[in-house]
Design an enzyme around this catalytic site. Structure first.
Site, PDB file in Angstrom:
ATOM      1  N   HIS A 103      36.055  12.313  40.674  1.00  0.00           N
ATOM      2  CA  HIS A 103      35.941  13.925  40.106  1.00  0.00           C
ATOM      3  C   HIS A 103      35.108  14.083  42.025  1.00  0.00           C
ATOM      4  CE1 HIS A 103      32.144  15.267  39.522  1.00  0.00           C
ATOM      5  NE2 HIS A 103      32.535  15.831  38.173  1.00  0.00           N
ATOM      6  N   ASP A 126      36.711  14.279  30.673  1.00  0.00           N
ATOM      7  CA  ASP A 126      37.950  14.428  30.423  1.00  0.00           C
ATOM      8  C   ASP A 126      38.949  13.990  29.700  1.00  0.00           C
ATOM      9  OD1 ASP A 126      36.794  17.448  30.605  1.00  0.00           O
ATOM     10  OD2 ASP A 126      36.800  17.707  32.917  1.00  0.00           O
TER      11      ASP A 126
HETATM   12  N1  CMC Z   1      45.650  11.135  40.907  1.00  0.00           N
HETATM   13  C1  CMC Z   1      46.150  10.134  42.131  1.00  0.00           C
HETATM   14  N2  CMC Z   1      44.813   9.974  43.167  1.00  0.00           N
HETATM   15  C2  CMC Z   1      44.332  10.484  43.298  1.00  0.00           C
HETATM   16  C3  CMC Z   1      43.338  11.599  42.241  1.00  0.00           C
HETATM   17  C4  CMC Z   1      43.962  11.552  40.931  1.00  0.00           C
HETATM   18  N3  CMC Z   1      43.581  11.481  39.765  1.00  0.00           N
HETATM   19  N4  CMC Z   1      42.345  11.829  42.140  1.00  0.00           N
HETATM   20  C5  CMC Z   1      42.355  11.913  43.899  1.00  0.00           C
HETATM   21  N5  CMC Z   1      42.943  11.110  44.205  1.00  0.00           N
HETATM   22  C6  CMC Z   1      42.872  10.452  45.466  1.00  0.00           C
HETATM   23  C7  CMC Z   1      44.064  11.806  46.396  1.00  0.00           C
HETATM   24  O1  CMC Z   1      45.269  11.845  46.845  1.00  0.00           O
HETATM   25  C8  CMC Z   1      42.950  11.624  48.267  1.00  0.00           C
HETATM   26  O2  CMC Z   1      44.150  10.320  48.089  1.00  0.00           O
HETATM   27  P1  CMC Z   1      44.153  10.041  49.886  1.00  0.00           P
HETATM   28  O3  CMC Z   1      42.417  10.362  50.247  1.00  0.00           O
HETATM   29  O4  CMC Z   1      44.946   8.999  50.314  1.00  0.00           O
HETATM   30  O5  CMC Z   1      44.338  11.333  50.226  1.00  0.00           O
HETATM   31  C9  CMC Z   1      41.940  10.819  47.614  1.00  0.00           C
HETATM   32  O6  CMC Z   1      42.038  10.132  45.801  1.00  0.00           O
HETATM   33  C10 CMC Z   1      40.354  11.536  47.305  1.00  0.00           C
HETATM   34  O7  CMC Z   1      40.745  13.327  46.594  1.00  0.00           O
HETATM   35  P2  CMC Z   1      40.467  14.405  46.538  1.00  0.00           P
HETATM   36  O8  CMC Z   1      41.124  15.187  46.589  1.00  0.00           O
HETATM   37  O9  CMC Z   1      39.733  14.752  48.270  1.00  0.00           O
HETATM   38  O10 CMC Z   1      38.665  14.518  46.008  1.00  0.00           O
HETATM   39  P3  CMC Z   1      38.331  15.496  45.450  1.00  0.00           P
HETATM   40  O11 CMC Z   1      37.191  15.647  45.613  1.00  0.00           O
HETATM   41  O12 CMC Z   1      38.342  17.161  46.430  1.00  0.00           O
HETATM   42  O13 CMC Z   1      38.635  16.086  43.949  1.00  0.00           O
HETATM   43  C11 CMC Z   1      38.840  15.799  41.997  1.00  0.00           C
HETATM   44  C12 CMC Z   1      38.594  15.454  42.595  1.00  0.00           C
HETATM   45  C13 CMC Z   1      38.322  16.006  40.464  1.00  0.00           C
HETATM   46  C14 CMC Z   1      39.529  17.625  41.623  1.00  0.00           C
HETATM   47  C15 CMC Z   1      40.545  15.538  42.068  1.00  0.00           C
HETATM   48  O14 CMC Z   1      39.526  14.075  41.329  1.00  0.00           O
HETATM   49  C16 CMC Z   1      41.517  15.132  40.723  1.00  0.00           C
HETATM   50  O15 CMC Z   1      42.868  16.016  41.084  1.00  0.00           O
HETATM   51  N6  CMC Z   1      41.378  14.539  39.659  1.00  0.00           N
HETATM   52  C17 CMC Z   1      42.755  14.820  38.405  1.00  0.00           C
HETATM   53  C18 CMC Z   1      41.755  16.180  37.300  1.00  0.00           C
HETATM   54  C19 CMC Z   1      41.020  16.253  36.733  1.00  0.00           C
HETATM   55  O16 CMC Z   1      40.796  15.379  36.336  1.00  0.00           O
HETATM   56  N7  CMC Z   1      39.629  16.709  37.061  1.00  0.00           N
HETATM   57  C20 CMC Z   1      38.666  17.313  36.264  1.00  0.00           C
HETATM   58  C21 CMC Z   1      37.599  16.624  37.037  1.00  0.00           C
HETATM   59  S1  CMC Z   1      35.960  16.673  36.238  1.00  0.00           S
HETATM   60  C22 CMC Z   1      35.482  18.168  35.389  1.00  0.00           C
HETATM   61  C23 CMC Z   1      33.974  18.455  35.834  1.00  0.00           C
HETATM   62  O17 CMC Z   1      33.214  17.497  35.494  1.00  0.00           O
HETATM   63  O18 CMC Z   1      33.821  18.996  34.838  1.00  0.00           O
END
Ligand code: CMC
Length: 433
Positions: free
Chosen positions: A308, A366
Protein backbone atom coordinates in the site's frame (compact mmCIF):
# COMPACT_ATOMS: atom_id res chain seq x y z
CA UNK A 1 11.06 17.81 18.41
CA UNK A 2 8.62 20.70 18.85
CA UNK A 3 6.76 22.14 15.86
CA UNK A 4 8.63 25.05 14.31
CA UNK A 5 6.60 28.22 13.77
CA UNK A 6 8.15 29.12 10.44
CA UNK A 7 10.25 27.73 7.62
CA UNK A 8 12.71 29.95 5.77
CA UNK A 9 13.20 29.39 2.07
CA UNK A 10 16.58 30.60 0.86
CA UNK A 11 17.85 30.90 -2.72
CA UNK A 12 21.32 30.48 -4.15
CA UNK A 13 21.08 33.62 -6.31
CA UNK A 14 21.10 36.16 -3.52
CA UNK A 15 17.30 36.73 -3.60
CA UNK A 16 15.76 37.60 -0.23
CA UNK A 17 14.68 34.55 1.82
CA UNK A 18 10.96 33.92 2.18
CA UNK A 19 9.44 33.11 5.55
CA UNK A 20 6.61 30.62 5.47
CA UNK A 21 4.41 29.78 8.48
CA UNK A 22 4.38 26.19 9.74
CA UNK A 23 1.18 24.72 11.13
CA UNK A 24 0.69 21.58 13.20
CA UNK A 25 -2.39 19.42 12.74
CA UNK A 26 -3.93 17.15 15.37
CA UNK A 27 -1.83 14.32 13.94
CA UNK A 28 0.37 13.85 10.92
CA UNK A 29 3.22 15.86 9.45
CA UNK A 30 3.40 19.61 10.11
CA UNK A 31 2.35 21.70 7.14
CA UNK A 32 4.39 24.50 5.55
CA UNK A 33 1.81 27.07 4.47
CA UNK A 34 3.04 28.15 1.05
CA UNK A 35 0.04 30.30 0.10
CA UNK A 36 2.12 33.49 0.06
CA UNK A 37 4.71 31.97 -2.26
CA UNK A 38 3.09 33.06 -5.54
CA UNK A 39 3.32 36.69 -4.43
CA UNK A 40 7.10 36.19 -4.57
CA UNK A 41 6.93 34.78 -8.10
CA UNK A 42 7.30 31.09 -7.20
CA UNK A 43 5.09 28.03 -7.37
CA UNK A 44 5.67 24.63 -5.80
CA UNK A 45 5.90 21.54 -8.03
CA UNK A 46 4.41 18.30 -6.72
CA UNK A 47 2.84 16.03 -9.35
CA UNK A 48 0.72 13.33 -7.72
CA UNK A 49 0.50 15.54 -4.58
CA UNK A 50 3.01 13.35 -2.74
CA UNK A 51 4.02 16.24 -0.47
CA UNK A 52 0.96 18.46 -0.67
CA UNK A 53 -1.95 18.85 1.74
CA UNK A 54 -4.69 20.03 -0.62
CA UNK A 55 -7.06 21.03 2.19
CA UNK A 56 -7.66 21.08 5.93
CA UNK A 57 -9.97 18.25 6.93
CA UNK A 58 -11.22 16.73 10.17
CA UNK A 59 -12.96 13.70 8.69
CA UNK A 60 -10.48 10.82 8.48
CA UNK A 61 -6.84 10.28 9.35
CA UNK A 62 -4.36 7.59 8.33
CA UNK A 63 -1.01 6.85 9.96
CA UNK A 64 0.48 4.39 7.52
CA UNK A 65 3.54 3.55 9.64
CA UNK A 66 1.42 2.72 12.67
CA UNK A 67 -1.34 1.03 10.63
CA UNK A 68 -3.99 3.40 11.97
CA UNK A 69 -7.22 4.73 10.43
CA UNK A 70 -9.52 7.06 12.33
CA UNK A 71 -12.94 8.39 11.32
CA UNK A 72 -13.48 11.66 13.22
CA UNK A 73 -10.95 10.41 15.78
CA UNK A 74 -12.57 7.00 16.34
CA UNK A 75 -10.36 3.99 15.45
CA UNK A 76 -11.81 2.00 12.57
CA UNK A 77 -11.51 -1.17 14.69
CA UNK A 78 -14.02 0.19 17.23
CA UNK A 79 -16.45 1.44 14.61
CA UNK A 80 -16.45 -1.77 12.63
CA UNK A 81 -17.11 -3.81 15.76
CA UNK A 82 -19.70 -1.64 17.47
CA UNK A 83 -21.31 0.72 14.95
CA UNK A 84 -23.39 0.22 11.85
CA UNK A 85 -22.87 1.93 8.52
CA UNK A 86 -25.53 4.63 8.87
CA UNK A 87 -24.19 5.53 12.31
CA UNK A 88 -20.75 5.90 10.70
CA UNK A 89 -22.32 7.95 7.88
CA UNK A 90 -23.77 10.36 10.46
CA UNK A 91 -20.41 10.50 12.24
CA UNK A 92 -18.55 11.33 9.03
CA UNK A 93 -21.10 13.95 8.01
CA UNK A 94 -21.67 15.69 11.34
CA UNK A 95 -18.50 14.94 13.30
CA UNK A 96 -20.07 13.23 16.35
CA UNK A 97 -21.72 9.89 17.06
CA UNK A 98 -25.50 10.31 16.76
CA UNK A 99 -27.83 10.27 19.74
CA UNK A 100 -30.33 7.37 19.52
CA UNK A 101 -33.13 9.66 18.25
CA UNK A 102 -30.79 11.26 15.69
CA UNK A 103 -29.68 7.86 14.46
CA UNK A 104 -33.25 6.59 14.15
CA UNK A 105 -34.36 9.72 12.29
CA UNK A 106 -31.36 9.71 9.95
CA UNK A 107 -31.76 6.01 9.21
CA UNK A 108 -35.46 6.54 8.47
CA UNK A 109 -34.71 9.45 6.13
CA UNK A 110 -32.02 7.54 4.24
CA UNK A 111 -34.26 4.49 3.85
CA UNK A 112 -37.19 6.57 2.64
CA UNK A 113 -34.98 8.19 0.02
CA UNK A 114 -33.90 4.90 -1.52
CA UNK A 115 -36.43 4.97 -4.35
CA UNK A 116 -35.44 6.73 -7.59
CA UNK A 117 -37.58 9.01 -9.70
CA UNK A 118 -39.50 6.65 -11.97
CA UNK A 119 -38.23 8.38 -15.10
CA UNK A 120 -34.68 7.31 -14.22
CA UNK A 121 -35.68 3.85 -15.46
CA UNK A 122 -35.63 5.39 -18.94
CA UNK A 123 -32.07 6.57 -18.43
CA UNK A 124 -31.03 2.97 -17.69
CA UNK A 125 -32.72 1.75 -20.84
CA UNK A 126 -30.48 3.98 -22.93
CA UNK A 127 -27.46 1.84 -22.04
CA UNK A 128 -26.39 -1.35 -23.76
CA UNK A 129 -27.20 -4.39 -21.61
CA UNK A 130 -23.56 -5.44 -21.56
CA UNK A 131 -22.34 -2.01 -20.36
CA UNK A 132 -20.03 -2.21 -17.37
CA UNK A 133 -22.04 -1.48 -14.17
CA UNK A 134 -19.61 1.33 -13.30
CA UNK A 135 -20.23 3.01 -16.66
CA UNK A 136 -23.95 2.84 -15.90
CA UNK A 137 -23.46 4.12 -12.35
CA UNK A 138 -21.39 7.09 -13.50
CA UNK A 139 -23.99 7.92 -16.15
CA UNK A 140 -27.10 7.49 -13.99
CA UNK A 141 -25.64 9.30 -10.97
CA UNK A 142 -24.65 12.18 -13.25
CA UNK A 143 -28.15 12.12 -14.77
CA UNK A 144 -29.63 12.58 -11.29
CA UNK A 145 -28.41 16.18 -11.52
CA UNK A 146 -31.15 16.69 -14.11
CA UNK A 147 -33.76 15.49 -11.61
CA UNK A 148 -32.54 17.32 -8.50
CA UNK A 149 -30.87 20.43 -9.83
CA UNK A 150 -33.10 23.19 -8.47
CA UNK A 151 -33.42 21.64 -5.02
CA UNK A 152 -29.68 21.53 -4.40
CA UNK A 153 -28.48 24.91 -3.18
CA UNK A 154 -24.89 23.95 -2.44
CA UNK A 155 -24.29 27.12 -0.42
CA UNK A 156 -27.12 26.33 2.00
CA UNK A 157 -26.18 23.97 4.86
CA UNK A 158 -29.64 22.38 5.21
CA UNK A 159 -29.86 21.79 1.47
CA UNK A 160 -26.45 20.11 1.49
CA UNK A 161 -27.57 17.73 4.25
CA UNK A 162 -30.70 16.93 2.25
CA UNK A 163 -28.55 16.18 -0.78
CA UNK A 164 -26.28 13.96 1.33
CA UNK A 165 -29.31 11.98 2.54
CA UNK A 166 -30.60 11.65 -1.03
CA UNK A 167 -27.27 10.38 -2.30
CA UNK A 168 -26.65 7.95 0.57
CA UNK A 169 -30.19 6.64 0.09
CA UNK A 170 -30.20 6.41 -3.70
CA UNK A 171 -26.72 5.26 -4.71
CA UNK A 172 -27.29 1.63 -3.48
CA UNK A 173 -30.45 1.55 -5.60
CA UNK A 174 -28.51 2.81 -8.63
CA UNK A 175 -25.80 0.17 -7.99
CA UNK A 176 -28.31 -2.67 -7.67
CA UNK A 177 -30.24 -1.48 -10.74
CA UNK A 178 -26.98 -1.35 -12.72
CA UNK A 179 -26.45 -5.01 -11.82
CA UNK A 180 -30.01 -6.04 -12.63
CA UNK A 181 -29.87 -4.20 -15.94
CA UNK A 182 -26.63 -5.96 -16.83
CA UNK A 183 -28.16 -9.33 -15.89
CA UNK A 184 -31.32 -8.66 -17.89
CA UNK A 185 -33.44 -9.07 -14.75
CA UNK A 186 -36.27 -6.75 -13.68
CA UNK A 187 -35.39 -3.92 -11.31
CA UNK A 188 -36.22 -4.66 -7.67
CA UNK A 189 -37.55 -1.72 -5.69
CA UNK A 190 -36.12 -0.88 -2.25
CA UNK A 191 -37.93 -1.99 0.89
CA UNK A 192 -38.05 0.81 3.45
CA UNK A 193 -38.28 -1.54 6.44
CA UNK A 194 -34.96 -3.25 5.66
CA UNK A 195 -31.56 -2.18 6.99
CA UNK A 196 -29.12 -0.46 4.63
CA UNK A 197 -27.01 -3.50 3.69
CA UNK A 198 -30.04 -5.81 3.89
CA UNK A 199 -31.88 -3.64 1.42
CA UNK A 200 -28.93 -3.67 -0.96
CA UNK A 201 -28.79 -7.49 -0.88
CA UNK A 202 -32.56 -7.58 -1.41
CA UNK A 203 -32.34 -5.28 -4.46
CA UNK A 204 -29.41 -7.29 -5.87
CA UNK A 205 -30.65 -10.83 -5.38
CA UNK A 206 -34.42 -11.00 -5.06
CA UNK A 207 -36.58 -11.49 -8.12
CA UNK A 208 -40.36 -11.24 -8.56
CA UNK A 209 -40.40 -15.03 -9.04
CA UNK A 210 -39.44 -16.26 -5.59
CA UNK A 211 -39.15 -14.98 -2.04
CA UNK A 212 -35.70 -13.99 -0.87
CA UNK A 213 -34.70 -14.00 2.78
CA UNK A 214 -31.70 -11.78 3.54
CA UNK A 215 -29.16 -13.71 5.62
CA UNK A 216 -28.38 -11.46 8.65
CA UNK A 217 -24.76 -12.71 8.90
CA UNK A 218 -24.15 -11.73 5.28
CA UNK A 219 -25.92 -8.38 5.72
CA UNK A 220 -23.74 -7.61 8.75
CA UNK A 221 -20.61 -8.60 6.79
CA UNK A 222 -21.59 -6.27 3.97
CA UNK A 223 -22.36 -3.47 6.42
CA UNK A 224 -18.82 -3.88 7.81
CA UNK A 225 -17.36 -3.73 4.32
CA UNK A 226 -19.27 -0.48 3.76
CA UNK A 227 -17.81 0.93 7.02
CA UNK A 228 -14.26 -0.08 6.04
CA UNK A 229 -14.57 1.71 2.68
CA UNK A 230 -16.46 4.81 3.82
CA UNK A 231 -13.62 7.33 3.79
CA UNK A 232 -9.85 7.42 3.31
CA UNK A 233 -8.47 10.95 3.44
CA UNK A 234 -7.76 12.82 0.19
CA UNK A 235 -7.44 9.91 -2.25
CA UNK A 236 -7.90 10.43 -6.01
CA UNK A 237 -11.71 10.09 -6.11
CA UNK A 238 -12.27 12.20 -2.99
CA UNK A 239 -9.98 14.90 -4.35
CA UNK A 240 -11.93 14.71 -7.62
CA UNK A 241 -15.22 15.29 -5.80
CA UNK A 242 -13.72 18.23 -3.91
CA UNK A 243 -12.23 19.81 -7.02
CA UNK A 244 -15.42 19.37 -9.07
CA UNK A 245 -17.53 20.66 -6.16
CA UNK A 246 -15.29 23.64 -5.47
CA UNK A 247 -16.90 25.50 -8.38
CA UNK A 248 -20.36 25.09 -6.80
CA UNK A 249 -21.22 22.36 -9.34
CA UNK A 250 -24.26 20.13 -8.94
CA UNK A 251 -23.45 17.51 -6.25
CA UNK A 252 -24.81 14.54 -8.21
CA UNK A 253 -22.48 15.44 -11.08
CA UNK A 254 -19.60 15.78 -8.58
CA UNK A 255 -20.26 12.33 -7.11
CA UNK A 256 -20.43 10.92 -10.65
CA UNK A 257 -16.96 12.45 -11.23
CA UNK A 258 -15.72 10.74 -8.04
CA UNK A 259 -17.10 7.42 -9.30
CA UNK A 260 -15.30 7.89 -12.62
CA UNK A 261 -12.03 8.40 -10.79
CA UNK A 262 -12.62 5.42 -8.49
CA UNK A 263 -13.29 3.20 -11.48
CA UNK A 264 -9.63 3.41 -12.59
CA UNK A 265 -7.61 0.20 -12.07
CA UNK A 266 -5.06 2.04 -9.93
CA UNK A 267 -7.75 3.03 -7.46
CA UNK A 268 -10.78 0.78 -6.97
CA UNK A 269 -10.01 -2.19 -9.18
CA UNK A 270 -7.41 -4.22 -7.24
CA UNK A 271 -9.79 -6.73 -5.61
CA UNK A 272 -10.86 -7.91 -9.04
CA UNK A 273 -7.17 -8.41 -9.90
CA UNK A 274 -6.68 -10.50 -6.71
CA UNK A 275 -9.37 -12.93 -7.80
CA UNK A 276 -7.85 -13.24 -11.26
CA UNK A 277 -4.44 -13.92 -9.71
CA UNK A 278 -5.79 -16.59 -7.31
CA UNK A 279 -7.55 -18.30 -10.23
CA UNK A 280 -4.32 -18.17 -12.25
CA UNK A 281 -2.35 -19.73 -9.38
CA UNK A 282 -4.98 -22.46 -9.39
CA UNK A 283 -3.37 -24.74 -6.79
CA UNK A 284 -1.43 -24.24 -3.54
CA UNK A 285 1.49 -26.18 -5.02
CA UNK A 286 2.08 -23.32 -7.50
CA UNK A 287 2.32 -20.56 -4.86
CA UNK A 288 6.15 -20.66 -4.54
CA UNK A 289 6.41 -20.14 -8.30
CA UNK A 290 4.23 -16.99 -8.10
CA UNK A 291 6.10 -15.70 -5.05
CA UNK A 292 9.36 -16.03 -7.00
CA UNK A 293 7.81 -14.20 -9.97
CA UNK A 294 6.71 -11.35 -7.67
CA UNK A 295 10.26 -11.04 -6.30
CA UNK A 296 11.94 -11.14 -9.71
CA UNK A 297 12.86 -7.58 -10.75
CA UNK A 298 12.88 -8.60 -14.42
CA UNK A 299 9.26 -9.68 -14.11
CA UNK A 300 6.53 -7.00 -13.90
CA UNK A 301 4.25 -9.37 -11.97
CA UNK A 302 3.28 -8.23 -8.46
CA UNK A 303 1.32 -10.06 -5.82
CA UNK A 304 -2.07 -8.40 -6.14
CA UNK A 305 -3.57 -7.39 -2.80
CA UNK A 306 -0.15 -6.84 -1.20
CA UNK A 307 1.41 -3.49 -0.36
CA UNK A 308 0.00 0.00 0.00
CA UNK A 309 1.22 3.50 -0.78
CA UNK A 310 0.44 4.76 2.72
CA UNK A 311 0.16 1.72 4.99
CA UNK A 312 3.64 0.42 5.69
CA UNK A 313 2.29 -1.74 8.46
CA UNK A 314 -0.83 -3.93 8.41
CA UNK A 315 -3.73 -2.03 6.83
CA UNK A 316 -6.18 -1.97 9.78
CA UNK A 317 -9.06 -2.48 7.35
CA UNK A 318 -7.42 -5.67 6.06
CA UNK A 319 -7.47 -7.31 9.50
CA UNK A 320 -11.25 -6.89 9.70
CA UNK A 321 -11.76 -7.84 6.10
CA UNK A 322 -9.86 -11.04 6.87
CA UNK A 323 -12.14 -11.75 9.84
CA UNK A 324 -15.23 -10.95 7.76
CA UNK A 325 -13.94 -13.27 5.06
CA UNK A 326 -13.73 -16.15 7.55
CA UNK A 327 -17.23 -15.41 8.91
CA UNK A 328 -18.84 -15.26 5.49
CA UNK A 329 -17.17 -18.42 4.22
CA UNK A 330 -18.11 -20.29 7.39
CA UNK A 331 -21.70 -19.08 7.14
CA UNK A 332 -21.91 -20.22 3.54
CA UNK A 333 -20.02 -23.45 4.23
CA UNK A 334 -17.28 -22.40 1.80
CA UNK A 335 -14.18 -22.68 4.01
CA UNK A 336 -12.87 -25.36 1.71
CA UNK A 337 -13.28 -23.10 -1.29
CA UNK A 338 -10.10 -23.66 -3.35
CA UNK A 339 -9.49 -19.95 -3.98
CA UNK A 340 -9.79 -19.19 -0.27
CA UNK A 341 -7.34 -22.00 0.55
CA UNK A 342 -4.88 -20.58 -1.97
CA UNK A 343 -5.36 -17.07 -0.52
CA UNK A 344 -4.65 -18.23 3.05
CA UNK A 345 -1.57 -20.18 2.04
CA UNK A 346 -0.28 -17.32 -0.13
CA UNK A 347 -0.73 -14.93 2.78
CA UNK A 348 1.08 -17.32 5.16
CA UNK A 349 4.07 -17.84 2.86
CA UNK A 350 4.41 -14.17 1.86
CA UNK A 351 4.27 -12.96 5.46
CA UNK A 352 7.27 -15.17 6.29
CA UNK A 353 9.27 -14.20 3.22
CA UNK A 354 12.22 -11.85 3.73
CA UNK A 355 11.41 -9.92 0.51
CA UNK A 356 7.93 -8.96 1.73
CA UNK A 357 9.06 -8.40 5.34
CA UNK A 358 11.88 -6.04 4.30
CA UNK A 359 9.57 -3.99 2.07
CA UNK A 360 6.72 -3.95 4.60
CA UNK A 361 4.35 -5.55 2.12
CA UNK A 362 1.28 -6.76 3.98
CA UNK A 363 -2.05 -7.95 2.58
CA UNK A 364 -4.26 -4.93 1.94
CA UNK A 365 -8.05 -4.60 2.16
CA UNK A 366 -8.45 -5.73 -1.45
CA UNK A 367 -6.75 -9.05 -0.79
CA UNK A 368 -9.80 -10.30 1.10
CA UNK A 369 -12.69 -8.21 -0.21
CA UNK A 370 -12.80 -9.92 -3.61
CA UNK A 371 -13.09 -13.33 -1.90
CA UNK A 372 -15.95 -12.09 0.29
CA UNK A 373 -17.81 -10.55 -2.65
CA UNK A 374 -17.39 -13.71 -4.68
CA UNK A 375 -18.78 -15.77 -1.79
CA UNK A 376 -21.75 -13.38 -1.57
CA UNK A 377 -22.47 -14.07 -5.24
CA UNK A 378 -21.42 -10.59 -6.37
CA UNK A 379 -19.68 -10.66 -9.77
CA UNK A 380 -16.27 -8.96 -10.19
CA UNK A 381 -17.75 -6.22 -12.41
CA UNK A 382 -19.76 -5.04 -9.36
CA UNK A 383 -16.81 -4.85 -6.93
CA UNK A 384 -15.97 -1.22 -7.70
CA UNK A 385 -19.67 -0.30 -7.72
CA UNK A 386 -19.92 -1.49 -4.11
CA UNK A 387 -16.80 0.46 -3.21
CA UNK A 388 -18.45 3.53 -4.79
CA UNK A 389 -21.64 2.93 -2.84
CA UNK A 390 -19.74 2.91 0.47
CA UNK A 391 -17.41 5.77 -0.47
CA UNK A 392 -20.37 8.01 -1.40
CA UNK A 393 -20.66 8.74 2.31
CA UNK A 394 -17.05 9.93 2.50
CA UNK A 395 -17.44 11.93 -0.71
CA UNK A 396 -20.52 13.81 0.50
CA UNK A 397 -18.96 14.41 3.93
CA UNK A 398 -15.82 15.85 2.31
CA UNK A 399 -17.85 17.89 -0.19
CA UNK A 400 -19.99 19.27 2.66
CA UNK A 401 -16.93 20.06 4.79
CA UNK A 402 -15.37 21.98 1.89
CA UNK A 403 -18.46 24.07 1.15
CA UNK A 404 -19.15 24.74 4.84
CA UNK A 405 -15.70 26.30 5.16
CA UNK A 406 -16.14 30.05 4.63
CA UNK A 407 -12.55 30.34 3.40
CA UNK A 408 -13.11 27.78 0.63
CA UNK A 409 -12.12 28.86 -2.88
CA UNK A 410 -12.47 27.25 -6.27
CA UNK A 411 -9.68 24.68 -6.77
CA UNK A 412 -7.30 25.96 -9.40
CA UNK A 413 -3.89 24.26 -9.46
CA UNK A 414 -1.12 26.06 -11.32
CA UNK A 415 1.40 24.37 -13.60
CA UNK A 416 5.06 24.18 -14.46
CA UNK A 417 4.91 25.19 -18.14
CA UNK A 418 7.44 23.50 -20.42
CA UNK A 419 5.77 24.12 -23.80
CA UNK A 420 6.85 26.25 -26.75
CA UNK A 421 7.99 29.85 -26.35
CA UNK A 422 5.92 32.61 -27.99
CA UNK A 423 5.75 32.30 -31.80
CA UNK A 424 3.65 33.72 -34.63
CA UNK A 425 0.88 31.98 -36.51
CA UNK A 426 2.00 30.41 -39.81
CA UNK A 427 -0.58 30.43 -42.65
CA UNK A 428 -1.50 26.96 -43.87
CA UNK A 429 0.13 27.34 -47.33
CA UNK A 430 3.50 28.27 -45.76
CA UNK A 431 3.65 25.36 -43.31
CA UNK A 432 6.30 22.72 -43.96
CA UNK A 433 8.01 25.03 -46.42
N1 CMC B 1 4.36 -7.58 -5.04
C1 CMC B 1 5.71 -7.62 -5.13
N2 CMC B 1 6.51 -6.58 -4.88
C2 CMC B 1 5.95 -5.43 -4.51
C3 CMC B 1 4.54 -5.32 -4.39
C4 CMC B 1 3.74 -6.43 -4.65
N3 CMC B 1 2.41 -6.38 -4.55
N4 CMC B 1 4.23 -4.05 -4.00
C5 CMC B 1 5.41 -3.41 -3.90
N5 CMC B 1 6.42 -4.24 -4.21
C6 CMC B 1 7.85 -3.92 -4.13
C7 CMC B 1 8.31 -3.07 -5.30
O1 CMC B 1 8.74 -3.84 -6.38
C8 CMC B 1 9.42 -2.28 -4.66
O2 CMC B 1 10.56 -3.13 -4.59
P1 CMC B 1 12.06 -2.50 -4.70
O3 CMC B 1 12.17 -1.55 -3.54
O4 CMC B 1 12.96 -3.66 -4.62
O5 CMC B 1 12.11 -1.79 -6.04
C9 CMC B 1 8.94 -2.03 -3.23
O6 CMC B 1 8.05 -3.14 -2.96
C10 CMC B 1 8.19 -0.73 -3.03
O7 CMC B 1 7.17 -0.65 -4.01
P2 CMC B 1 6.56 0.70 -4.59
O8 CMC B 1 6.05 0.43 -5.97
O9 CMC B 1 7.55 1.80 -4.42
O10 CMC B 1 5.36 0.95 -3.62
P3 CMC B 1 4.19 1.98 -3.88
O11 CMC B 1 3.86 2.56 -2.56
O12 CMC B 1 4.51 2.92 -4.97
O13 CMC B 1 3.01 1.04 -4.42
C11 CMC B 1 1.09 -0.32 -4.50
C12 CMC B 1 1.93 0.66 -3.65
C13 CMC B 1 -0.20 -0.62 -3.74
C14 CMC B 1 0.72 0.33 -5.85
C15 CMC B 1 1.89 -1.61 -4.72
O14 CMC B 1 2.23 -2.19 -3.49
C16 CMC B 1 1.16 -2.61 -5.62
O15 CMC B 1 1.26 -2.52 -6.84
N6 CMC B 1 0.41 -3.57 -5.00
C17 CMC B 1 -0.36 -4.53 -5.76
C18 CMC B 1 -1.68 -3.90 -6.23
C19 CMC B 1 -2.68 -3.70 -5.08
O16 CMC B 1 -2.92 -4.58 -4.28
N7 CMC B 1 -3.30 -2.50 -5.03
C20 CMC B 1 -4.30 -2.18 -4.03
C21 CMC B 1 -3.80 -1.18 -3.02
S1 CMC B 1 -4.96 -0.88 -1.69
C22 CMC B 1 -6.19 0.06 -2.47
C23 CMC B 1 -6.78 1.13 -1.60
O17 CMC B 1 -6.44 1.34 -0.45
O18 CMC B 1 -7.66 1.86 -2.12
Amino acid sequence: MTTPTKAILTFDNGAAPIELPVQAGTYGPDVIDIRALNQHGYLTYDPGFMSTASCTSGISFIDGEAGVLYYRGYPIEQLVQHADFLEVAWLLLFGELPLPAEKADFSQQVRRNAMLHDQINNVFRGFRRDAHPMAVMVGVTGAMSAFYHDSSDVFDAASRVQTAVHLIGKVPTIAAMSYKYNMGEPFVYPQYQLGYAENFLHMMFSTPCESYEVNPVLARALDRIFILHADHEQNASTSTVRLAGSSGANPYACIAAGMASLWGPLHGGANEAVLKMLAEIGDVSRIPEFIERAKDKQNPFRLMGFGHRIYKNMDPRAAFMRQTCHEVLEELDLVDDPLFRIALELERIALQDEYFIARKLYPNVDFYSGIVFRALGIPPSMFTAIFALARTVGWVAQWNEMLADSSHRIGRPRQHYNGATRRDYVPEHLRGA
